[in-house]
Design an enzyme around this catalytic site. Structure first.
Site, PDB file in Angstrom:
ATOM      1  N   HIS A  36       0.847  -1.200   0.000  1.00  0.00           N
ATOM      2  CA  HIS A  36       0.000   0.000   0.000  1.00  0.00           C
ATOM      3  C   HIS A  36       0.882   1.249   0.000  1.00  0.00           C
ATOM      4  CE1 HIS A  36      -3.294   2.700   1.674  1.00  0.00           C
ATOM      5  NE2 HIS A  36      -3.786   2.182   0.563  1.00  0.00           N
ATOM      6  N   ARG A  61      31.831   9.666   8.469  1.00  0.00           N
ATOM      7  CA  ARG A  61      31.305   8.377   8.914  1.00  0.00           C
ATOM      8  C   ARG A  61      30.306   8.548  10.057  1.00  0.00           C
ATOM      9  NH1 ARG A  61      36.907   7.207   7.728  1.00  0.00           N
ATOM     10  NH2 ARG A  61      37.503   7.670   9.893  1.00  0.00           N
ATOM     11  N   ARG A  62      29.827   9.783  10.207  1.00  0.00           N
ATOM     12  CA  ARG A  62      28.915  10.105  11.308  1.00  0.00           C
ATOM     13  C   ARG A  62      27.552  10.588  10.809  1.00  0.00           C
ATOM     14  NH1 ARG A  62      33.219  13.514  15.126  1.00  0.00           N
ATOM     15  NH2 ARG A  62      34.784  11.844  15.245  1.00  0.00           N
ATOM     16  N   CYS A 100      11.190  -0.149  15.893  1.00  0.00           N
ATOM     17  CA  CYS A 100      11.631  -1.397  15.258  1.00  0.00           C
ATOM     18  C   CYS A 100      12.763  -1.094  14.283  1.00  0.00           C
ATOM     19  CB  CYS A 100      10.466  -2.067  14.537  1.00  0.00           C
ATOM     20  SG  CYS A 100       9.172  -2.652  15.639  1.00  0.00           S
ATOM     21  N   ALA A 128      11.961  -7.407  13.007  1.00  0.00           N
ATOM     22  CA  ALA A 128      11.518  -7.367  11.620  1.00  0.00           C
ATOM     23  C   ALA A 128      10.392  -8.361  11.371  1.00  0.00           C
ATOM     24  CB  ALA A 128      12.694  -7.667  10.687  1.00  0.00           C
ATOM     25  N   ASN A 153       8.904  -1.155   5.148  1.00  0.00           N
ATOM     26  CA  ASN A 153      10.126  -0.476   5.585  1.00  0.00           C
ATOM     27  C   ASN A 153      11.124  -0.310   4.446  1.00  0.00           C
ATOM     28  OD1 ASN A 153       9.795  -2.570   8.453  1.00  0.00           O
ATOM     29  ND2 ASN A 153       9.115  -0.443   8.329  1.00  0.00           N
ATOM     30  N   TYR A 168       5.555 -14.498  11.752  1.00  0.00           N
ATOM     31  CA  TYR A 168       4.590 -14.920  12.772  1.00  0.00           C
ATOM     32  C   TYR A 168       3.925 -16.230  12.347  1.00  0.00           C
ATOM     33  CZ  TYR A 168       4.994 -10.573  15.368  1.00  0.00           C
ATOM     34  OH  TYR A 168       5.471  -9.533  16.138  1.00  0.00           O
ATOM     35  N   ALA A 210       0.154  -8.374  14.636  1.00  0.00           N
ATOM     36  CA  ALA A 210       0.439  -8.754  16.025  1.00  0.00           C
ATOM     37  C   ALA A 210       0.718  -7.486  16.817  1.00  0.00           C
ATOM     38  CB  ALA A 210       1.635  -9.697  16.080  1.00  0.00           C
TER      39      ALA A 210
END
Length: 266
Positions: free
Chosen positions: A54, A129-130, A149, A171, A180, A212, A265
């Site tokens: 979606h 690298r920050r 998450c 995940a 994601n 799940y 869930a």
């Protein structure tokens, strides 16, 4: 040329080799730890085709994060309900993603806009690298409706191409991860456009990668389908990353298999 299917390959791996584990929701999972997916964003927009994702919810949620918002009211005004299960009676979710991205509190009482800071580094010090944005604010987790998450992401520039790596501690492979992947791929396109860069890779790194138990049949159905070519993303020009609207994001030639419903869930 074969269509790359790293996400579907991970689904198969977890089905075949995953360890049975209990979880916070009481549902039960099959799980593997420490997995990685890579997508070349210059080769197509990684919107999963073995089931319909979606896109409207993906785009509006990202814009909501970029607003620094944490109340579902704005999402509701745009017909998006994906956060409703965790919201309070007033729609509040506490200091979740958008708040941490745009307004991370400091001990002195000030706030850090991590997105603006990351963009500034991409423009002025692309070899840094920050160039990191974190939603995992340990001191504020008790006030969050759901701890992050997708917790932490880093940008990397090489040869004028912007790549992004996300670390996702938890995940939900069937429902969450396709969402994601698309969201952070879109964010990488936006950041690249604002920094005057081309897109490179999106690298997804998962901690507890799980299916799940009540999603297993849906996953088997999804894996029975033939993957199709990834679509193309067209992103309108905006002067600021905070100016993008839903209509600025256009995906061409998205031809997925039908959506597959499954319970969330909580």
């Amino acid at each position: 040329m074969p269509i790359p299917t790293p996400y579907e390959d991970l689904l198969r791996l977890v089905l075949d080799r995953g360890t049975a584990k209990s979880d916070r929701t009481g549902t039960g999972t099959r799980s593997l730890f420490g997995q990685q997916l890579r997508y070349d964003l210059s080769a197509g927009f990684p919107l999963i085709t073995t089931k319909k994702v979606h896109l409207k919810s993906v785009v509006y949620e990202l814009l909501w994060f970029l607003r620094g918002d944490s109340n579902v009211d704005w999402l509701h005004r745009h017909g998006v309900t994906i956060w409703d299960e965790w919201a309070s009676d007033t729609g509040d979710l506490g200091p979740i993603y958008g708040v941490q991205w745009r307004s991370w509190p400091t001990p002195s009482g000030e706030h850090i806009d991590q997105i603006s800071a990351a963009l500034d580094l991409l423009r002025t010090d692309p070899d840094s690298r920050r160039i990191i944005v974190s939603a995992w604010n340990v001191g504020e987790i008790p006030r969050m409706a759901l701890p992050p998450c997708h917790a932490f992401f880093q940008f990397y520039v090489a040869d004028g191409r912007l790549s992004c790596q996300l670390y996702q501690r938890s995940a939900d492979l069937f429902l969450g991860v396709p969402f994601n992947i698309a969201s952070y791929a879109l964010l990488t396109h936006m950041m690249a456009a604002q920094a005057g860069l081309s897109v490179g890779e999106f690298v997804w790194t998962g901690g507890d990668c799980h299916i799940y138990d009540n999603h297993v049949e849906q996953v088997r159905l999804q894996l029975s389908r033939e993957p199709r070519p990834y679509p193309e993303l067209i992103l309108a020009h905006r002067d600021s990353i905070f100016d993008y609207t839903y209509d600025d994001v256009v995906v061409h030639n998205y031809d997925p298999h039908p959506a597959i419903k499954a319970p969330v869930a909580v």
